[in-house]
Enzyme design. Structure first.
Site, PDB file in Angstrom:
ATOM      1  CE1 TYR A 168      57.059  12.830  38.309  1.00 19.63           C
ATOM      2  CE2 TYR A 168      57.716  10.759  39.323  1.00 19.63           C
ATOM      3  CZ  TYR A 168      57.997  12.066  38.991  1.00 19.63           C
ATOM      4  OH  TYR A 168      59.205  12.621  39.314  1.00 19.63           O
ATOM      5  CE1 TYR A 190      51.421  13.043  37.173  1.00 15.16           C
ATOM      6  CE2 TYR A 190      50.191  14.467  35.687  1.00 15.16           C
ATOM      7  CZ  TYR A 190      51.117  14.306  36.702  1.00 15.16           C
ATOM      8  OH  TYR A 190      51.740  15.405  37.243  1.00 15.16           O
ATOM      9  CB  CYS A 191      47.982   7.811  39.564  1.00 12.17           C
ATOM     10  SG  CYS A 191      47.934   6.184  38.776  1.00 12.17           S
ATOM     11  CD1 TRP A 192      54.326   4.635  41.367  1.00 11.95           C
ATOM     12  CD2 TRP A 192      54.966   6.761  41.679  1.00 11.95           C
ATOM     13  NE1 TRP A 192      55.682   4.629  41.597  1.00 11.95           N
ATOM     14  CE2 TRP A 192      56.113   5.916  41.788  1.00 11.95           C
ATOM     15  CE3 TRP A 192      55.128   8.131  41.836  1.00 11.95           C
ATOM     16  CZ2 TRP A 192      57.379   6.416  42.053  1.00 11.95           C
ATOM     17  CZ3 TRP A 192      56.407   8.625  42.097  1.00 11.95           C
ATOM     18  CH2 TRP A 192      57.502   7.775  42.200  1.00 11.95           C
TER      19      TRP A 192
END
Length: 351
Positions: A123, A94-96
């Site tokens: 996130y 996962y990222c932002w």
């Protein structure tokens, strides 16, 4: 392929071999899914550089530079932390927002043959689940507070009760702070990080069984207990623990050995009490610390500062006290005995 989760428990129990946060280190440090590792595809400086080019030059140039940096960093991760992963390894990335950073990394990992999934919404989706659990929804847990004056070994009892099989919520441990000017236990998490830790622990507790929690103020160091949990704590039944002042002083002098070994830090913490206690009294306390009279200092602090403040605070409330246990000399044996009695009481509350 993206995967969607509807609760904190669903994320934590999804069974992935590894959860990978590909955001920059500063983003990871503020908060992340508990148990995740940080393999940034852009570090803080790279992320800032790409963002500047995106806004000041063109999105195309930014994406081109970003792709090169992501590929370079992904290669380092594959040759480094991921070098020993077998073919059946199944990570969640996962990222932002679940966008370019996580998907770019996931594409590379999939080409190797790993069974990669990307967290839908990144996130931010995790953060929404935490907010929903702690701030929007009613907490299903039945809390019982352990309360008592400073030095009554409440945190120690909490740990002993846990070892005996009861459910506990250690807020000070999650906050890395003991709840007073002498409280810091290393670097505290950011508020978001504290809430993620809290959500993880609460999600693993059985709502059908009572949860023992130490009585706290609404703030523990620099973090704040979420309002719904705080209101539940204020209305929860309480177990009072008591002990004489000399016994408490001896116990605190031992329990705070990290501070007694660092007199300058202790004196700096004592200086924070000057607005409340005045220069003369704090000067006396500083001299006690300098002389190594730590039990006497603890007794003075409790008798002249902490106990009066505790009694004033308690007078404003009418807690439902369901038991009162005297810890006597606060010996290990006394703490074990009281811990056992608390567990028996909690078990009776489950029926």
């Amino acid at each position: 392929m993206s995967i969607f989760f509807s609760s904190v428990s669903d994320v934590l129990n999804a069974g992935f071999d590894t959860i990978i946060d590909v955001r920059a280190p500063s983003e990871f440090a503020e908060d992340h899914i508990p148990g995740a590792i940080n393999l940034p595809v852009l570090d803080d400086a790279e992320r800032a550089r790409v963002g500047t080019i995106y806004t000041q030059q063109s999105p195309f140039l930014a994406r081109k530079l970003g792709a090169a940096l992501v590929a370079r960093n992904a290669a380092s991760h594959i040759e480094g932390p991921l070098a020993e992963k077998e073919g059946g390894w199944r990570p969640l990335v996962y990222c932002w927002r679940g966008g370019q950073r996580s998907n770019s990394f996931a594409i590379i990992l999939r080409q190797i043959g790993w069974r990669v999934e990307v967290l839908d919404g990144g996130y931010k989706s995790w953060r929404r689940l935490v907010i929903g659990m702690l701030h929007d929804q009613a907490l299903p847990h039945r809390l019982v507070l352990i309360d008592g004056n400073t030095g009554t070994a409440k945190t120690d009892l909490l740990h002993r009760v846990r070892l005996l099989g009861a459910q506990v919520l250690d807020l000070e441990g999650l906050a890395q702070h003991r709840g007073s000017i002498f409280g810091p236990m290393g670097e505290q998490p950011a508020q978001k990080g504290f809430e993620s830790r809290l959500a993880e622990v609460l999600s693993r507790l059985d709502p059908a069984r009572p949860v023992l929690v130490e009585a706290e103020s609404s703030r523990i160091g620099e973090v704040t207990i979420p309002a719904r949990l705080w209101r539940a704590m204020c209305s929860a039944p309480r177990i009072d623990v008591t002990a004489g002042l000399p016994s408490r002083a001896r116990y605190l002098a031992e329990a705070y050995a990290d501070l007694t070994e660092d007199v300058p830090t202790m004196q700096a913490r004592l200086d924070q009490l000057i607005p409340l206690q005045g220069h003369a009294r704090v000067k006396t306390w500083r001299e006690m610390a300098e002389q190594g009279a730590f039990a006497a200092l603890a007794e003075a602090l409790m008798g002249q500062h902490y106990d009066p403040r505790y009694e004033k605070s308690r007078a404003r409330h009418s807690p439902d006290v369901i038991a009162d246990f005297d810890l006597g000399d606060l010996s290990v044996g006394a703490r074990d005995e009281v811990a056992g009695r608390i567990v028996s009481l909690l078990n009776s509350c489950s029926n």
